[in-house]
Write an enzyme that holds these catalytic residues in place. Sequence first.
Site, short mmCIF file in Angstrom:
data_model
loop_
_atom_site.label_atom_id
_atom_site.label_comp_id
_atom_site.label_asym_id
_atom_site.label_seq_id
_atom_site.Cartn_x
_atom_site.Cartn_y
_atom_site.Cartn_z
N CYS A 20 -46.40 40.59 -22.73
CA CYS A 20 -47.39 39.53 -22.56
C CYS A 20 -47.72 38.94 -23.92
O CYS A 20 -47.91 39.68 -24.89
CB CYS A 20 -48.65 40.13 -21.92
SG CYS A 20 -49.98 38.95 -21.69
N HIS B 104 -47.08 37.78 -12.66
CA HIS B 104 -47.67 38.12 -13.97
C HIS B 104 -48.67 37.04 -14.40
O HIS B 104 -49.79 37.36 -14.81
CB HIS B 104 -46.55 38.28 -15.01
CG HIS B 104 -47.05 38.61 -16.38
ND1 HIS B 104 -46.89 39.85 -16.95
CD2 HIS B 104 -47.70 37.85 -17.31
CE1 HIS B 104 -47.44 39.84 -18.17
NE2 HIS B 104 -47.94 38.63 -18.40
N GLU B 105 -48.27 35.78 -14.29
CA GLU B 105 -49.16 34.68 -14.70
C GLU B 105 -50.33 34.54 -13.73
O GLU B 105 -51.46 34.28 -14.14
CB GLU B 105 -48.39 33.36 -14.82
CG GLU B 105 -47.29 33.35 -15.86
CD GLU B 105 -47.72 33.85 -17.23
OE1 GLU B 105 -48.88 33.64 -17.63
OE2 GLU B 105 -46.90 34.48 -17.91
#
Length: 196
Positions: free
Chosen positions: A105, A147-148
Amino acid sequence: MILPIVAYGDPVLRKMAKAIEKSHPNLEELINNMWETMYNAHGVGIAAPQIGQPIRLFVVDTTPFADDDELSAEEQKALKGFRKVFINAQIEEETGAEWAFNEGCLSIPDVREDVNRKDTINITYVDEKFERHTETYDGLLARVIQHEYDHIEGVLFTDKLSSLKRRLLKNRLANISKGNVKVEYRMRFPNLKKGR
């Protein structure tokens, strides 16, 4: 304009992001700045909370994954040129078997861990023209979006690790929030000691 990426420990990364209207101030400029910031940091996705804005907006470009020889030709084709803006996204359903993939990330530099996620998602969102879409994605495309999407829900990939893994990472994460990390892009550290 390249914006500083907010580091682990900043409260904005833990906020449930708010939906926005088409009239959101300087939206086109914000999206352009997010693309520029993401490419500068060699990311494949970035969410608005990562640049300090708790709004339901993220951008994804999975093209860098398309060069992975371990993927099937079909997967490479799906990833190549996949470049989208997701506004006010809502994951309707996650299905399929869970599988592990090594995630990182931009807000947590130098930390990579295997994260289990479901294989397939059904997602509703509006694009930069505020046109509504409901689409299904699987594999790596789904994972990057998941993830986003987590970012606009106030969730980080480290939250999905075992309690043992999280304990082992505790000092590294604390150091990131203090700015004790080498990084090749602009960042904003919440616990950086002033006057250095």
